[in-house]
Design a protein around this motif. Sequence first.
Motif, PDB file in Angstrom:
ATOM      1  N   ASP A  32       0.785  -1.297   0.001  1.00  0.00           N
ATOM      2  CA  ASP A  32       0.076   0.225   0.017  1.00  0.00           C
ATOM      3  C   ASP A  32       0.901   1.265  -0.116  1.00  0.00           C
ATOM      4  O   ASP A  32       0.390   2.298  -0.203  1.00  0.00           O
ATOM      5  N   ALA A  33       2.108   1.050   0.366  1.00  0.00           N
ATOM      6  CA  ALA A  33       3.004   2.289   0.610  1.00  0.00           C
ATOM      7  C   ALA A  33       3.434   2.713  -1.016  1.00  0.00           C
ATOM      8  O   ALA A  33       3.828   3.926  -0.977  1.00  0.00           O
ATOM      9  N   LYS A  34       3.305   2.017  -1.743  1.00  0.00           N
ATOM     10  CA  LYS A  34       3.678   2.203  -3.417  1.00  0.00           C
ATOM     11  C   LYS A  34       2.916   3.308  -3.697  1.00  0.00           C
ATOM     12  O   LYS A  34       3.247   3.977  -4.938  1.00  0.00           O
ATOM     13  N   ILE A  35       1.732   3.689  -3.171  1.00  0.00           N
ATOM     14  CA  ILE A  35       1.059   4.697  -3.547  1.00  0.00           C
ATOM     15  C   ILE A  35       1.680   6.035  -3.445  1.00  0.00           C
ATOM     16  O   ILE A  35       1.553   6.988  -4.420  1.00  0.00           O
ATOM     17  N   LEU A  36       2.712   6.029  -2.697  1.00  0.00           N
ATOM     18  CA  LEU A  36       3.627   7.412  -2.405  1.00  0.00           C
ATOM     19  C   LEU A  36       4.327   7.725  -3.586  1.00  0.00           C
ATOM     20  O   LEU A  36       4.699   8.766  -4.173  1.00  0.00           O
ATOM     21  N   ALA A  37       4.650   6.598  -4.252  1.00  0.00           N
ATOM     22  CA  ALA A  37       5.491   6.652  -5.545  1.00  0.00           C
ATOM     23  C   ALA A  37       4.748   7.449  -6.927  1.00  0.00           C
ATOM     24  O   ALA A  37       5.423   8.202  -7.720  1.00  0.00           O
ATOM     25  N   ASN A  38       3.418   7.381  -6.684  1.00  0.00           N
ATOM     26  CA  ASN A  38       2.441   8.009  -7.859  1.00  0.00           C
ATOM     27  C   ASN A  38       2.307   9.442  -7.516  1.00  0.00           C
ATOM     28  O   ASN A  38       1.757  10.220  -8.196  1.00  0.00           O
ATOM     29  N   ILE A  39       2.939  10.179  -6.270  1.00  0.00           N
ATOM     30  CA  ILE A  39       2.594  11.405  -6.076  1.00  0.00           C
ATOM     31  C   ILE A  39       3.442  12.171  -6.911  1.00  0.00           C
ATOM     32  O   ILE A  39       4.723  11.952  -7.303  1.00  0.00           O
ATOM     33  N   THR A  76       2.267  17.756   1.730  1.00  0.00           N
ATOM     34  CA  THR A  76       0.925  18.269   1.789  1.00  0.00           C
ATOM     35  C   THR A  76       0.020  17.360   0.749  1.00  0.00           C
ATOM     36  O   THR A  76      -1.432  17.709   0.768  1.00  0.00           O
ATOM     37  N   HIS A  77       0.497  16.631  -0.087  1.00  0.00           N
ATOM     38  CA  HIS A  77      -0.244  15.919  -0.853  1.00  0.00           C
ATOM     39  C   HIS A  77      -1.387  14.904  -0.161  1.00  0.00           C
ATOM     40  O   HIS A  77      -0.951  14.256   0.670  1.00  0.00           O
ATOM     41  N   PRO A  78      -2.876  14.950  -0.639  1.00  0.00           N
ATOM     42  CA  PRO A  78      -3.590  14.157   0.096  1.00  0.00           C
ATOM     43  C   PRO A  78      -3.236  12.632   0.287  1.00  0.00           C
ATOM     44  O   PRO A  78      -3.604  12.014   1.377  1.00  0.00           O
ATOM     45  N   ASP A  79      -2.429  12.035  -0.591  1.00  0.00           N
ATOM     46  CA  ASP A  79      -2.311  10.584  -0.707  1.00  0.00           C
ATOM     47  C   ASP A  79      -1.367  10.376   0.336  1.00  0.00           C
ATOM     48  O   ASP A  79      -1.491   9.415   1.128  1.00  0.00           O
ATOM     49  N   GLY A  82      -2.990  10.997   3.846  1.00  0.00           N
ATOM     50  CA  GLY A  82      -3.804  10.044   4.163  1.00  0.00           C
ATOM     51  C   GLY A  82      -2.833   8.786   4.560  1.00  0.00           C
ATOM     52  O   GLY A  82      -3.430   8.012   5.608  1.00  0.00           O
ATOM     53  N   PHE A  83      -1.907   8.355   3.760  1.00  0.00           N
ATOM     54  CA  PHE A  83      -1.203   7.294   4.117  1.00  0.00           C
ATOM     55  C   PHE A  83      -0.467   7.433   5.678  1.00  0.00           C
ATOM     56  O   PHE A  83      -0.477   6.470   6.316  1.00  0.00           O
ATOM     57  N   VAL A  84      -0.003   8.632   5.831  1.00  0.00           N
ATOM     58  CA  VAL A  84       0.668   8.818   7.325  1.00  0.00           C
ATOM     59  C   VAL A  84      -0.384   8.568   8.255  1.00  0.00           C
ATOM     60  O   VAL A  84      -0.038   8.133   9.311  1.00  0.00           O
ATOM     61  N   LYS A  85      -1.726   8.981   8.148  1.00  0.00           N
ATOM     62  CA  LYS A  85      -2.661   9.212   9.084  1.00  0.00           C
ATOM     63  C   LYS A  85      -3.283   7.942   9.276  1.00  0.00           C
ATOM     64  O   LYS A  85      -3.382   7.197  10.404  1.00  0.00           O
ATOM     65  N   THR A  86      -3.524   7.012   8.209  1.00  0.00           N
ATOM     66  CA  THR A  86      -4.250   5.959   8.325  1.00  0.00           C
ATOM     67  C   THR A  86      -3.394   4.643   8.585  1.00  0.00           C
ATOM     68  O   THR A  86      -3.576   3.538   8.830  1.00  0.00           O
ATOM     69  N   ARG A  87      -2.043   4.692   7.964  1.00  0.00           N
ATOM     70  CA  ARG A  87      -1.233   3.494   7.885  1.00  0.00           C
ATOM     71  C   ARG A  87       0.371   3.925   8.708  1.00  0.00           C
ATOM     72  O   ARG A  87       0.484   2.971   9.598  1.00  0.00           O
TER      73      ARG A  87
END
Length: 110
Positions: A32-39, A76-79, A82-87
């Motif tokens: 799920d952390a791979k979402i960070l690569a798409n920012i 400050t990107h929402p992804d 959100g990842f920091v907060k929820t995971r």
Amino acid sequence: MSVLQETTIRHSVVFTLKHAPGSEEEKAFLRDAKILANIPGVLNFEQLKQVSPKASYGFGFVMEFSTPADYAAYNTHPDHVGFVKTRWVPEVETFMELDFEAVQRGATGR
């Protein structure tokens, strides 16, 4: 491996998860952390696993940003938020964050 340009910021974070090594929870976190690569602005995203018995952190994420503005936008990107907060907050036991830029080189390039 990329060469760190003088304007590049290399963002690194090393961490240990609360999950058992090799567990499904650990695998899900890394997947799920791979979402960070798409920012937008994130370059050369890598996930790393610790292999040294001298280090206490189990994993690392490394990425680069071409400009300080790209790095600020990532933070400050929402992804990312959100990842920091929820995971990150509920699943990371301990971490250390390091942000580097190249040391200014002299006229000789050294």
